[in-house]
Design a protein around this motif. Structure first.
Motif, PDB file in Angstrom:
ATOM      1  N   ILE A 134       0.751  -2.645  -4.291  1.00 15.72           N
ATOM      2  CA  ILE A 134      -0.371  -2.643  -5.012  1.00 15.72           C
ATOM      3  C   ILE A 134      -0.808  -1.223  -5.682  1.00 15.72           C
ATOM      4  O   ILE A 134      -1.734  -1.132  -6.606  1.00 15.72           O
ATOM      5  CB  ILE A 134      -1.800  -1.943  -3.553  1.00 15.72           C
ATOM      6  CG1 ILE A 134      -1.323  -1.108  -2.919  1.00 15.72           C
ATOM      7  CG2 ILE A 134      -1.972  -3.876  -2.902  1.00 15.72           C
ATOM      8  CD1 ILE A 134      -1.840  -0.910  -2.240  1.00 15.72           C
ATOM      9  N   GLU A 135       0.512  -0.859  -6.673  1.00 14.63           N
ATOM     10  CA  GLU A 135       0.340   0.407  -7.434  1.00 14.63           C
ATOM     11  C   GLU A 135      -0.497   0.557  -6.970  1.00 14.63           C
ATOM     12  O   GLU A 135      -1.038   2.573  -8.074  1.00 14.63           O
ATOM     13  CB  GLU A 135       0.341  -0.494  -8.451  1.00 14.63           C
ATOM     14  CG  GLU A 135       0.766  -1.939  -9.199  1.00 14.63           C
ATOM     15  CD  GLU A 135       0.593  -2.249 -10.304  1.00 14.63           C
ATOM     16  OE1 GLU A 135      -0.811  -1.642 -10.678  1.00 14.63           O
ATOM     17  OE2 GLU A 135       0.891  -3.181 -10.334  1.00 14.63           O
ATOM     18  N   LEU A 136       0.091   1.903  -5.492  1.00 11.43           N
ATOM     19  CA  LEU A 136      -0.665   2.847  -5.191  1.00 11.43           C
ATOM     20  C   LEU A 136      -0.205   4.219  -5.421  1.00 11.43           C
ATOM     21  O   LEU A 136       0.864   4.439  -5.084  1.00 11.43           O
ATOM     22  CB  LEU A 136      -1.193   3.014  -3.704  1.00 11.43           C
ATOM     23  CG  LEU A 136      -1.851   3.619  -3.006  1.00 11.43           C
ATOM     24  CD1 LEU A 136      -4.122   3.897  -3.354  1.00 11.43           C
ATOM     25  CD2 LEU A 136      -1.830   4.421  -1.761  1.00 11.43           C
ATOM     26  N   GLY A 152     -11.788   4.500  -8.147  1.00 19.96           N
ATOM     27  CA  GLY A 152     -10.900   3.704  -8.185  1.00 19.96           C
ATOM     28  C   GLY A 152      -9.919   3.244  -7.590  1.00 19.96           C
ATOM     29  O   GLY A 152      -9.329   2.793  -6.990  1.00 19.96           O
ATOM     30  N   GLU A 153      -9.918   4.957  -7.286  1.00 19.19           N
ATOM     31  CA  GLU A 153      -8.666   5.227  -6.003  1.00 19.19           C
ATOM     32  C   GLU A 153      -8.989   4.569  -4.573  1.00 19.19           C
ATOM     33  O   GLU A 153      -8.539   4.877  -3.977  1.00 19.19           O
ATOM     34  CB  GLU A 153      -8.340   7.211  -6.049  1.00 19.19           C
ATOM     35  CG  GLU A 153      -7.232   7.605  -7.238  1.00 19.19           C
ATOM     36  CD  GLU A 153      -7.383   8.827  -7.370  1.00 19.19           C
ATOM     37  OE1 GLU A 153      -6.501   9.549  -7.949  1.00 19.19           O
ATOM     38  OE2 GLU A 153      -8.514   9.070  -7.297  1.00 19.19           O
ATOM     39  N   LYS A 155     -10.960   2.469  -3.589  1.00 19.93           N
ATOM     40  CA  LYS A 155     -10.398   0.734  -3.868  1.00 19.93           C
ATOM     41  C   LYS A 155      -9.270   0.525  -3.957  1.00 19.93           C
ATOM     42  O   LYS A 155      -8.637  -0.291  -3.032  1.00 19.93           O
ATOM     43  CB  LYS A 155     -11.076   0.345  -5.020  1.00 19.93           C
ATOM     44  CG  LYS A 155     -12.790   0.460  -5.187  1.00 19.93           C
ATOM     45  CD  LYS A 155     -13.857   0.126  -3.830  1.00 19.93           C
ATOM     46  CE  LYS A 155     -15.155   0.422  -4.043  1.00 19.93           C
ATOM     47  NZ  LYS A 155     -15.651  -0.531  -5.499  1.00 19.93           N
ATOM     48  N   ARG A 156      -8.465   1.209  -4.669  1.00 18.71           N
ATOM     49  CA  ARG A 156      -6.714   0.546  -4.235  1.00 18.71           C
ATOM     50  C   ARG A 156      -6.612   1.152  -2.559  1.00 18.71           C
ATOM     51  O   ARG A 156      -5.933   0.472  -2.434  1.00 18.71           O
ATOM     52  CB  ARG A 156      -5.975   1.740  -5.092  1.00 18.71           C
ATOM     53  CG  ARG A 156      -6.129   1.133  -6.650  1.00 18.71           C
ATOM     54  CD  ARG A 156      -5.374   1.822  -7.260  1.00 18.71           C
ATOM     55  NE  ARG A 156      -4.546   1.431  -9.090  1.00 18.71           N
ATOM     56  CZ  ARG A 156      -5.547   2.271  -9.807  1.00 18.71           C
ATOM     57  NH1 ARG A 156      -6.293   3.108  -9.233  1.00 18.71           N
ATOM     58  NH2 ARG A 156      -5.642   1.230 -11.177  1.00 18.71           N
ATOM     59  N   ASN A 157      -7.036   2.570  -2.096  1.00 14.51           N
ATOM     60  CA  ASN A 157      -6.658   3.114  -0.665  1.00 14.51           C
ATOM     61  C   ASN A 157      -6.880   1.676   0.145  1.00 14.51           C
ATOM     62  O   ASN A 157      -6.988   1.579   0.848  1.00 14.51           O
ATOM     63  CB  ASN A 157      -7.414   4.335  -0.505  1.00 14.51           C
ATOM     64  CG  ASN A 157      -6.624   5.010   0.983  1.00 14.51           C
ATOM     65  OD1 ASN A 157      -5.409   4.643   0.756  1.00 14.51           O
ATOM     66  ND2 ASN A 157      -7.962   5.547   1.591  1.00 14.51           N
ATOM     67  N   ALA A 183      -8.511  -0.223 -13.617  1.00 17.51           N
ATOM     68  CA  ALA A 183      -8.012  -0.572 -11.935  1.00 17.51           C
ATOM     69  C   ALA A 183      -8.914  -1.371 -11.250  1.00 17.51           C
ATOM     70  O   ALA A 183      -8.612  -2.142 -10.264  1.00 17.51           O
ATOM     71  CB  ALA A 183      -9.599   0.711 -11.966  1.00 17.51           C
ATOM     72  N   SER A 186      -5.557  -4.029 -11.362  1.00 19.07           N
ATOM     73  CA  SER A 186      -5.275  -2.893 -10.043  1.00 19.07           C
ATOM     74  C   SER A 186      -4.900  -3.484  -8.910  1.00 19.07           C
ATOM     75  O   SER A 186      -4.186  -4.084  -8.182  1.00 19.07           O
ATOM     76  CB  SER A 186      -4.557  -1.640 -10.408  1.00 19.07           C
ATOM     77  OG  SER A 186      -3.767  -1.082  -9.890  1.00 19.07           O
ATOM     78  N   VAL A 187      -5.960  -3.772  -8.666  1.00 12.17           N
ATOM     79  CA  VAL A 187      -6.990  -4.190  -7.853  1.00 12.17           C
ATOM     80  C   VAL A 187      -6.326  -5.163  -7.491  1.00 12.17           C
ATOM     81  O   VAL A 187      -6.013  -6.053  -6.440  1.00 12.17           O
ATOM     82  CB  VAL A 187      -8.660  -3.234  -7.425  1.00 12.17           C
ATOM     83  CG1 VAL A 187      -8.885  -3.673  -5.970  1.00 12.17           C
ATOM     84  CG2 VAL A 187      -8.625  -1.823  -7.477  1.00 12.17           C
ATOM     85  N   GLY A 190      -3.996  -6.169  -6.335  1.00 17.57           N
ATOM     86  CA  GLY A 190      -3.324  -6.708  -4.916  1.00 17.57           C
ATOM     87  C   GLY A 190      -3.660  -7.121  -4.434  1.00 17.57           C
ATOM     88  O   GLY A 190      -3.178  -6.849  -3.359  1.00 17.57           O
TER      89      GLY A 190
END
Length: 253
Positions: A134-136, A152-153, A155-157, A183, A186-187, A190
């Protein structure tokens, strides 16, 4: 096709105020369903009720999850049984590292499934694999859960947690809220990586833009606590063009 979720006539309220007014929805394995609707229509309430938020009173209806009454399960049991909620506004947990949090969550699910807990090395390998998927940013795994993260971080988490826990039903409550276009892409990428024939997704959003990247099998429109129209992705495009007033103006009397 395997049924994951079957909601019939679900009604719910908070402090005596009705919010859900008879929701009917079925999700099968491998399907992605999107729910759209104006503010206050009940979308996030539905997500909260399915996750077990005790602030809401169930006033009627049934929710069958994998052949079991979901409404009889407490919050922890729902999570262990594979129901995952990605929050619209993820909470911060100061002093709790992301990896320690996930170690407890993953091994709690494994214990519920009768599996041995993952040892530290195996957990780290799994985390590296899912983070890459997921490109974290690897540095985020070492920090306290969501503390000081950008929107954005965070939501990625959330999607990283989804990847680690591998739920059967993933509910994404306005995951696109507050995300810039990079973002969002990217999300969404993922989430797309996590679509499997055995997993169902319920995606709640205001805007069609998320569905440019995360293409749903079905789109539903919620108005006044009910799903009033369903269709394919073209329904989202119609909403983008005409707005929610168009739907409300064409509701049956």
């Amino acid at each position: 096709m395997k049924s994951i979720l079957n909601i019939q006539g679900l009604k719910a309220s908070v402090e005596g105020m009705p919010i859900l007014n008879g929701v009917n929805l079925s999700i099968n394995a491998g399907e992605v369903h999107a729910i759209m609707g104006p503010n206050g229509s009940g979308k996030s309430t539905l997500a909260s009720v399915l996750a077990g938020n005790e602030d809401y009173e169930i006033d009627g209806g049934t929710v069958d999850y994998l052949g079991t009454d979901l409404l009889d399960m407490d919050v922890d049991e729902r999570a262990r049984e594979g129901v995952f909620l990605a929050f619209q506004y993820p909470v911060e947990l100061p002093g709790v590292s992301t990896m320690n949090f996930l170690k407890q969550a993953v091994n709690s699910v494994r214990e519920h499934q009768g599996l041995e807990p993952l040892k530290a090395a195996a957990l780290l390998r799994l985390a590296r694999e899912k983070a890459a998927l997921i490109e974290l940013d690897a540095r985020l795994k070492q920090r306290s859960v969501n503390q000081g993260f950008s929107g954005g971080e965070k939501k990625r988490n959330e999607i990283f947690q989804l990847a680690m826990l591998e739920p059967t039903l993933a509910i994404l409550d306005e995951t696109d809220s507050g995300l810039d276009i990079d973002a969002l892409r990217s999300v969404s990428n993922g989430v797309n990586q996590l679509r499997t024939p055995d997993r169902g997704f319920l995606v709640i959003t205001h805007y069609q833009r998320l569905l440019d990247y995360l293409v749903p099998d079905f789109v539903h429109v919620m108005v006044n606590g009910k799903l009033v129209r369903s269709g394919g992705r073209e329904l989202a495009l119609e909403l983008e063009e005409h707005g929610y007033d168009w739907i409300q103006d064409h509701l049956p009397e």
